[in-house]
Design an enzyme around this catalytic site. Structure first.
Site, PDB file in Angstrom:
ATOM      1  N   LYS A  48       0.906  -1.226  -0.087  1.00  0.00           N
ATOM      2  CA  LYS A  48       0.097   0.087  -0.059  1.00  0.00           C
ATOM      3  C   LYS A  48       0.921   1.200   0.093  1.00  0.00           C
ATOM      4  CE  LYS A  48      -3.465   0.178   2.995  1.00  0.00           C
ATOM      5  NZ  LYS A  48      -4.261   0.520   4.249  1.00  0.00           N
ATOM      6  N   CYS A  65      -0.709  14.850  -6.261  1.00  0.00           N
ATOM      7  CA  CYS A  65      -1.218  14.064  -7.356  1.00  0.00           C
ATOM      8  C   CYS A  65      -2.428  12.997  -7.168  1.00  0.00           C
ATOM      9  CB  CYS A  65      -0.093  12.935  -7.956  1.00  0.00           C
ATOM     10  SG  CYS A  65      -0.437  12.282  -9.380  1.00  0.00           S
ATOM     11  N   CYS A  67      -3.660  10.936  -9.847  1.00  0.00           N
ATOM     12  CA  CYS A  67      -3.781  10.302 -11.134  1.00  0.00           C
ATOM     13  C   CYS A  67      -2.659   9.147 -11.075  1.00  0.00           C
ATOM     14  CB  CYS A  67      -3.684  11.351 -12.420  1.00  0.00           C
ATOM     15  SG  CYS A  67      -1.866  11.828 -12.719  1.00  0.00           S
ATOM     16  N   CYS A  76       2.018  16.617  -7.577  1.00  0.00           N
ATOM     17  CA  CYS A  76       1.488  16.765  -8.884  1.00  0.00           C
ATOM     18  C   CYS A  76       2.640  17.353  -9.861  1.00  0.00           C
ATOM     19  CB  CYS A  76       0.153  17.703  -8.988  1.00  0.00           C
ATOM     20  SG  CYS A  76      -0.228  18.012 -10.684  1.00  0.00           S
ATOM     21  N   HIS A  80      -0.881  14.481 -15.330  1.00  0.00           N
ATOM     22  CA  HIS A  80      -2.268  14.182 -15.749  1.00  0.00           C
ATOM     23  C   HIS A  80      -3.061  14.860 -16.845  1.00  0.00           C
ATOM     24  CE1 HIS A  80      -2.498  18.287 -13.407  1.00  0.00           C
ATOM     25  NE2 HIS A  80      -3.303  18.476 -14.099  1.00  0.00           N
TER      26      HIS A  80
HETATM   27 FE1  FES Z   1      -1.283  13.282 -11.148  1.00  0.00          FE
HETATM   28 FE2  FES Z   1      -1.122  16.079 -11.734  1.00  0.00          FE
HETATM   29  S1  FES Z   1      -2.663  14.770 -10.672  1.00  0.00           S
HETATM   30  S2  FES Z   1       0.400  14.577 -12.106  1.00  0.00           S
END
Ligand code: FES
Length: 99
Positions: A48, A65, A67, A76, A80
């Site tokens: 995890k 982030c 994504c 981030c 994304h």
């Molecule tokens: Fe993952 Fe921006 S939300 S790189």
């Protein structure tokens, strides 16, 4: 004559059941969208991924982030945008503002 027909039906039914069982066994997990991984590169050796950030350490705002594509995870890095362009997805970061 009726026994021969019953034998054929019985064989066909058995073959169908065995074929379906083999299909279910061999079916790749990635075919089921509910079982598809989101995280393809971050700390894959861990069961995890958990990150902690103290709010006091955030200066102005923290951009996190969501994504799983960022090279600076948990922060981030804009990856994304490429993911959204490629997939038609609409994911974006969590922005925490410090007032
Ligand atoms: Fe993952 Fe921006 S939300 S790189």
């Amino acid at each position: 004559m009726q026994n021969i027909e019953l034998t054929y039906v019985s064989w066909a039914t058995t073959a169908l059941a065995v074929g379906y069982a083999v299909y279910l066994t061999m079916k790749a997990p990635s075919e089921d969208p509910a079982k598809k991984r989101l995280n393809a590169k971050i700390q894959l050796d861990k069961p995890k991924v958990v990150d902690t950030c103290d709010i006091e350490d955030i200066k102005g705002k923290g951009v996190f982030c969501r994504c799983w594509k960022s090279s600076k995870f948990p922060y981030c890095d804009g990856s994304h945008n490429a993911h959204n362009d490629t997939t038609g997805d609409n994911v974006g970061p969590l922005i925490v503002n410090k007032k």
